[in-house]
Design a protein around this motif. Structure first.
Motif, PDB file in Angstrom:
ATOM      1  N   UNK A   1      -4.034  -7.805  21.349  1.00  0.00           N
ATOM      2  CA  UNK A   1      -3.667  -6.289  20.798  1.00  0.00           C
ATOM      3  C   UNK A   1      -2.299  -6.063  20.310  1.00  0.00           C
ATOM      4  N   UNK A   2      -1.409  -6.852  20.904  1.00  0.00           N
ATOM      5  CA  UNK A   2      -0.183  -6.695  20.710  1.00  0.00           C
ATOM      6  C   UNK A   2       0.090  -7.288  19.134  1.00  0.00           C
ATOM      7  N   UNK A   6       2.379  -5.727  16.061  1.00  0.00           N
ATOM      8  CA  UNK A   6       3.785  -6.030  15.444  1.00  0.00           C
ATOM      9  C   UNK A   6       3.698  -6.714  14.078  1.00  0.00           C
ATOM     10  N   UNK A   7       2.540  -7.063  13.524  1.00  0.00           N
ATOM     11  CA  UNK A   7       2.637  -7.716  12.295  1.00  0.00           C
ATOM     12  C   UNK A   7       2.110  -6.832  11.330  1.00  0.00           C
ATOM     13  N   UNK A   8       1.552  -5.723  11.526  1.00  0.00           N
ATOM     14  CA  UNK A   8       1.011  -4.886  10.278  1.00  0.00           C
ATOM     15  C   UNK A   8       1.991  -3.796   9.863  1.00  0.00           C
ATOM     16  N   UNK A   9       2.839  -3.178  10.729  1.00  0.00           N
ATOM     17  CA  UNK A   9       3.709  -2.252  10.068  1.00  0.00           C
ATOM     18  C   UNK A   9       4.972  -2.735   9.183  1.00  0.00           C
TER      19      UNK A   9
END
Length: 60
Positions: A1-2, A6-9
């Motif tokens: 879930x992390x 971390x990668x989308x924003x």
């Protein structure tokens, strides 16, 4: 879930602020972009000061 958190924003922020990012990079890359002499006389004075080795004074 992390990993998605971390990668989308960052790509989303880039998509929304692309113009501001490009404008900031461009304005920092052009020397003297924000301060331009107002008249021909002040241009000549700035050229003399630059040729003499001292930087032109800000606020002219």
């Amino acid at each position: 879930m992390n990993i998605p958190l971390i990668t989308i924003p960052p790509p989303l922020m880039f998509l929304f602020f692309n113009r501001q990012i490009a404008a900031g990079i461009a304005s920092g890359a052009i020397k003297g972009y924000l301060r331009q002499p107002a008249s021909a006389a002040s241009q000549r004075a700035a050229a003399r000061e630059t040729a003499a080795g001292s930087p032109p004074l800000a606020g002219r």
